[in-house]
Design a protein around this motif. Structure first.
Motif, short mmCIF file in Angstrom:
data_model
loop_
_atom_site.label_atom_id
_atom_site.label_comp_id
_atom_site.label_asym_id
_atom_site.label_seq_id
_atom_site.Cartn_x
_atom_site.Cartn_y
_atom_site.Cartn_z
N GLU A 231 0.79 -1.34 -0.28
CA GLU A 231 0.08 -0.27 -0.02
C GLU A 231 0.68 1.74 0.06
N ASN A 232 2.68 1.48 0.38
CA ASN A 232 2.72 2.68 0.77
C ASN A 232 3.52 2.54 -0.57
N ILE A 233 3.90 1.67 -1.44
CA ILE A 233 4.71 2.33 -2.38
C ILE A 233 3.46 2.82 -3.24
N ARG A 234 2.49 2.17 -3.80
CA ARG A 234 1.24 2.54 -4.21
C ARG A 234 1.23 4.73 -4.27
N LEU A 235 1.18 3.84 -2.35
CA LEU A 235 0.98 5.86 -1.72
C LEU A 235 1.94 6.65 -2.11
N ASN A 236 3.03 6.46 -2.15
CA ASN A 236 4.83 6.73 -2.48
C ASN A 236 4.92 6.54 -4.28
N GLN A 237 3.91 6.36 -4.81
CA GLN A 237 4.29 6.17 -6.73
C GLN A 237 5.53 6.47 -6.08
N VAL A 238 5.98 5.41 -6.68
CA VAL A 238 7.15 4.21 -6.56
C VAL A 238 7.79 2.83 -7.21
N GLU A 239 5.74 1.91 -7.68
CA GLU A 239 5.69 1.52 -7.55
C GLU A 239 6.69 0.75 -8.69
N ASN A 240 7.64 1.85 -9.93
CA ASN A 240 8.50 1.08 -10.75
C ASN A 240 9.80 1.21 -10.04
N MET A 241 10.40 1.17 -8.78
CA MET A 241 10.84 1.14 -7.93
C MET A 241 10.85 0.06 -7.35
N ILE A 242 10.58 0.01 -6.20
CA ILE A 242 10.47 -1.19 -5.66
C ILE A 242 9.55 -2.83 -6.46
N THR A 243 10.01 -3.70 -6.05
CA THR A 243 9.65 -4.84 -6.17
C THR A 243 9.26 -5.68 -4.56
N PRO A 244 8.49 -5.54 -4.57
CA PRO A 244 7.63 -6.67 -2.92
C PRO A 244 8.02 -7.69 -3.01
N ILE A 245 8.58 -8.74 -1.58
CA ILE A 245 8.72 -10.36 -2.32
C ILE A 245 8.28 -10.48 -0.47
N LEU A 246 6.91 -11.32 -0.21
CA LEU A 246 6.06 -11.64 0.75
C LEU A 246 7.55 -13.05 1.14
N GLY A 247 7.66 -12.79 2.03
CA GLY A 247 8.80 -14.31 2.42
C GLY A 247 9.53 -14.03 3.32
N ASP A 248 10.81 -15.07 3.50
CA ASP A 248 11.89 -15.51 4.24
C ASP A 248 12.78 -14.96 3.33
N CYS A 249 14.15 -13.50 4.29
CA CYS A 249 14.92 -12.84 3.14
C CYS A 249 15.70 -14.50 2.94
N SER A 250 15.79 -15.14 3.95
CA SER A 250 17.00 -16.35 4.23
C SER A 250 17.10 -17.05 2.42
N GLN A 251 15.54 -17.44 2.52
CA GLN A 251 15.45 -18.01 0.87
C GLN A 251 15.21 -16.83 -0.26
N ALA A 252 14.53 -15.32 0.28
CA ALA A 252 13.63 -15.12 -0.64
C ALA A 252 15.22 -14.32 -1.49
N ALA A 253 16.51 -13.88 -0.59
CA ALA A 253 16.62 -12.97 -0.97
C ALA A 253 17.86 -13.39 -2.71
N PRO A 254 17.58 -12.32 -3.50
CA PRO A 254 18.64 -12.11 -4.52
C PRO A 254 19.80 -12.80 -4.63
N GLU A 255 20.74 -13.51 -5.50
CA GLU A 255 22.47 -13.69 -5.37
C GLU A 255 22.91 -13.21 -6.75
N GLY A 256 23.71 -12.20 -5.78
CA GLY A 256 25.02 -11.89 -6.64
C GLY A 256 24.20 -9.88 -7.80
N GLU A 257 23.79 -9.78 -6.85
CA GLU A 257 23.44 -8.57 -8.08
C GLU A 257 23.33 -7.34 -7.05
#
Length: 346
Positions: A231-257
C-alpha cells in the motif's frame, strides 16, 4: 493535514500579524526557520481557514511539523481526578503517529486509563484516537496495544516527504529511527538495492522517493506488514522502483546482484549475514547491518560478526562507519554498521 505559508524571513512579522488578525494562525505549532538554496525562509503554521494563498504566497502542506508544548501538562489535566500518589505515576511521555496518540500507562493506573486518554485528546485536538502500548511480542515483533478511545487504529503518518500507512496495533513504527531513515534516503541513487527486512517500507520508501535507485527488492515475512508495504509503495508512487516480496529473506533474497543491502532488523540479524553477503555483487558492495548489543560490546561485536561471516565466504571487509541509533533498553544500544564487502584477492 498541517499547512503553512512559506515566506522570506523579512516578511515574517507582517504575515504573522495578518494570520493573528484573520484568526487563522495555528498556535499549536512552531514558526520554523529554513535555510535553503534560495535564501532564508519562515514557515508560518496556519489553519484551514487561511485559504490557498496569503498575500500572494501559496499555502502548502508542512512536512514533520513541530508542535509547541501544550500550555497544560497531562498531570495538570489529571490533578482533579487523581491522588498525589497516582499523579506521580502519570506518563510523562508518549508519541503521536499520524492522528493517533500512543502512550504507556502503568498497571497501577488501570482504572484511570480512560480519563488519561480523554486528557490526551484534549491536549491534542487534531488527534482522533488514543492507544495504550504494552510493548512488543513474537517473532514478527508485533506491538501489543489496546485502543482506549477513538474511531480506529489505522493512520497515515507523513515523514520526510513520505507516506506510511499502518495499523498501530499490528505493526511497529519507531520514531527513534527517524535520523537513520533520513540518512538512508540520501543513499542508493542509480543502484540495485536489497532491503531484507522491509517492514512497511521504513527504509525502502524514503530511499525510493528521494534517491531514486535503479531497483529495490523489498522482502518482508510478516503478511500484515507486507500488505502495508504494498500500500505504501502505491501511496508514494514508486511502483516502478520497488519490487515487494513476501517471504523469508534467507530464502527470498536474490544472489549476486545488489550494490547495497539493508539489514534493518534487530534481534537475530547476524543469522542472516550469509544471505546478505551473497545478495551483493561478486565484486562487492555495501552492507547496512543493524544489531542490538550491550553497551560494552557496541564497538566490537557487530563489526566482528560481519568480519567473521565474510571471512567464512572468502570475502574481505572494510568498516566504513559504526553509528549509534538509540538506546534500545537499559544497557543495550541499537547500532548500525556500514561495511564494504569485497573479494579477497589471492
Amino acid at each position: 493535514m498541517y499547512r503553512v505559508v512559506r515566506i522570506q524571513s523579512e516578511k515574517g512579522e507582517e504575515i504573522r500579524e495578518k494570520a493573528i488578525a484573520g484568526k487563522f494562525l495555528d498556535t499549536t505549532r512552531k514558526i520554523r526557520k529554513l535555510q535553503i538554496r534560495e535564501g532564508t525562509f519562515l514557515e508560518i503554521p496556519v489553519t484551514e481557514a487561511a485559504g490557498e494563498t496569503i498575500e500572494g504566497f501559496p499555502v502548502i502542506e508542512q512536512e514533520d511539523p513541530e508542535f509547541l508544548k501544550p500550555s497544560s501538562s497531562l498531570k495538570e489535566y489529571m490533578k482533579d481526578f487523581l491522588s498525589e500518589t497516582e499523579l506521580v505515576q502519570v506518563p510523562s511521555g508518549w508519541h503521536v503517529l499520524g492522528d493517533i496518540i500512543i502512550v504507556t500507562i502503568p498497571e497501577s493506573l488501570d482504572e484511570k486509563k480512560f480519563l488519561i486518554a480523554e486528557a490526551l485528546l484534549s491536549i491534542y485536538p487534531k488527534c482522533r484516537s488514543v492507544v495504550r502500548d504494552f510493548g512488543i511480542e513474537g517473532q514478527f515483533r508485533q506491538p501489543k496495544r489496546e485502543l482506549l478511545l477513538g474511531s480506529g487504529t489505522e493512520t497515515i503518518h507523513k515523514e520526510h516527504g513520505c507516506f506510511f500507512k499502518q495499523d498501530v496495533t499490528k505493526v511497529m513504527y519507531s520514531k527513534g529511527n527517524l535520523e537513520e531513515r533520513k540518512r538512508m534516503s540520501k543513499l542508493g541513487k542509480g543502484e540495485i538495492v536489497v532491503d531484507m527486512f522491509a517492514g512497511i517500507g521504513y527504509f525502502s520508501i524514503p530511499m525510493a522517493v528521494h534517491s531514486r535507485p535503479k531497483r529495490i527488492t523489498s522482502i518482508e515475512i510478516n503478511p500484515e506488514s507486507f500488505a502495508y508495504l504494498k500500500e505504501n509503495i502505491r501511496l508514494n508512487q514508486v511502483e516502478n522502483m520497488i519490487t515487494p516480496i513476501l517471504g523469508d529473506c534467507s530464502q527470498a533474497a536474490p544472489e549476486g546482484e545488489a550494490d547495497r543491502v539493508i539489514m534493518g532488523y534487530v534481534g537475530t540479524t547476524h543469522h542472516y549475514l550469509e544471505p546478505a553477503i551473497k545478495a551483493l555483487r561478486k565484486s562487492g558492495g555495501i552492507l547496512h547491518y543493524h544489531e542490538t548489543v550491550p553497551e560494552s560490546l557496541a564497538r566490537t561485536r557487530p563489526e566482528e560478526r560481519i568480519e567473521k561471516a565474510a571471512e567464512a565466504m572468502g570475502k574481505k571487509v572494510e568498516i566504513l562507519e559504526t553509528r549509534r541509533i538509540k538506546k534500545y533498553s537499559p544497557g543495550v544500544l541499537h547500532i548500525v554498521v556500514d561495511a564494504r564487502i569485497f573479494e579477497q584477492k589471492l
